[in-house]
Scaffold this motif. Sequence first.
Motif, PDB file in Angstrom:
ATOM      1  N   TYR A   1       2.977   1.777  -3.240  1.00 47.01           N
ATOM      2  CA  TYR A   1       2.068   2.029  -4.494  1.00 47.01           C
ATOM      3  C   TYR A   1       1.815   3.438  -4.324  1.00 47.01           C
ATOM      4  N   LEU A   2       1.615   3.877  -3.058  1.00 43.59           N
ATOM      5  CA  LEU A   2       1.136   5.238  -2.952  1.00 43.59           C
ATOM      6  C   LEU A   2       2.521   6.288  -3.034  1.00 43.59           C
TER       7      LEU A   2
ATOM      8  N   VAL B   1       0.877  -1.039   0.070  1.00 39.28           N
ATOM      9  CA  VAL B   1      -0.003   0.135  -0.017  1.00 39.28           C
ATOM     10  C   VAL B   1       1.006   1.243   0.016  1.00 39.28           C
TER      11      VAL B   1
ATOM     12  N   ALA C   1      -3.986  10.192   2.076  1.00 40.16           N
ATOM     13  CA  ALA C   1      -4.445   9.705   0.594  1.00 40.16           C
ATOM     14  C   ALA C   1      -5.792   9.653   0.331  1.00 40.16           C
TER      15      ALA C   1
ATOM     16  N   ARG D   1      -7.867   8.141  -5.230  1.00 34.56           N
ATOM     17  CA  ARG D   1      -6.441   8.060  -5.617  1.00 34.56           C
ATOM     18  C   ARG D   1      -5.921   6.889  -6.322  1.00 34.56           C
TER      19      ARG D   1
ATOM     20  N   ASP E   1      -9.254   8.331  -1.239  1.00 28.37           N
ATOM     21  CA  ASP E   1      -9.812   6.942  -1.507  1.00 28.37           C
ATOM     22  C   ASP E   1      -9.904   6.840  -3.153  1.00 28.37           C
TER      23      ASP E   1
ATOM     24  N   GLU F   1       1.272   8.164 -10.017  1.00 27.24           N
ATOM     25  CA  GLU F   1      -0.107   7.569 -10.004  1.00 27.24           C
ATOM     26  C   GLU F   1      -0.579   7.292 -11.379  1.00 27.24           C
TER      27      GLU F   1
ATOM     28  N   VAL G   1      -3.894   3.669  -7.946  1.00 26.55           N
ATOM     29  CA  VAL G   1      -2.844   3.055  -7.465  1.00 26.55           C
ATOM     30  C   VAL G   1      -2.621   1.781  -8.616  1.00 26.55           C
TER      31      VAL G   1
ATOM     32  N   LEU H   1      -0.715   6.606   4.088  1.00 21.17           N
ATOM     33  CA  LEU H   1      -2.274   6.539   4.041  1.00 21.17           C
ATOM     34  C   LEU H   1      -3.096   7.543   4.580  1.00 21.17           C
TER      35      LEU H   1
ATOM     36  N   THR I   1      -8.541   2.240  -8.044  1.00 17.65           N
ATOM     37  CA  THR I   1      -8.715   3.150  -7.036  1.00 17.65           C
ATOM     38  C   THR I   1      -8.162   2.452  -5.564  1.00 17.65           C
ATOM     39  N   LEU I   2      -7.492   3.463  -4.801  1.00 16.23           N
ATOM     40  CA  LEU I   2      -6.982   2.954  -3.284  1.00 16.23           C
ATOM     41  C   LEU I   2      -7.998   2.560  -2.558  1.00 16.23           C
TER      42      LEU I   2
END
Length: 278
Positions: free
Chosen positions: A67-68, A64, A126, A130, A128, A72, A132, A123, A153-154
């Motif tokens: 990827y963040l 998580v 970030a 966004r 929701d 993007e 990834v 997190l 999406t996240l």
Amino acid sequence: MPPAKKRTRSYDPTKIRTAVLAQFTTVRTAVAGLTPEQLAAPTRLGDWTVRELAAHLTMVLGSVARYLDAPEPEKLEVPLQDWPFRTSSAAGQVDEDVHAIVDAGTDLDALFAHAVDRLAKTLPGAADTRLVPSLPQALDCARAGETPTGGMTLADFMVTRTVELVVHTDDLNDALPGLNVSYDRQALAACTRLLLDALATKAPGGSVEVRVPPYAVVQCVEGPRHTRGTPPNVVETDPLTWIRLATGRTTWAAAREAAQVSASGERADLGGLLPIMS
């Protein structure tokens, strides 16, 4: 009559984030108490021992934050219910990464702590919505230093983390009988629902009703659509049995023989549709 429009299931992003962290914390606590002999025990996952399994669990959460931190993706490309069909193509690279971590001799508790620390920094802020990367594109692009063209999406990606965590918690319990690592109810529910929705995506239709109480019901398989009264074809099982069926941890025949699944009706044989992911 035109086919009924399929509704996309929604999940509460805040509850899912809480569930992911709760399940990860539960697993971390269980792993911290394992002996060297327990960590060396075999699992049902090929040549992975419990140590490899635990290392992979840190990657489930670590992905998580990773990827963040990555660029993007350019567009939304992966619906949540399609994610289970994409995981097998990345299995080889995941296996290599897990063995590399274990071979490096990194302390497991340090790996768990690092995953939590990184997530705490990335997190909370970030969105929701966004985007990834999604497997296997995330791995391919990471190796090539490229930006993924499509992703998810996240919020949806966090739902996939419930699947990874619940499924591998079950693997851990299978490898070490008596350990009895618990399942966060919200995580178990989300995992069950996503794998059921994937089944309905794989075999669209309305002739068979699949029930996994208390979490979800879906209709699937081409044929006469049920609209009212008792459905002619019904499959019912419990959440963990469904998850094991959907991920290939058990077979339809074995679950039926053990009376873990009830199936009535001439179309209520899901053996040819399983597993959903492996």
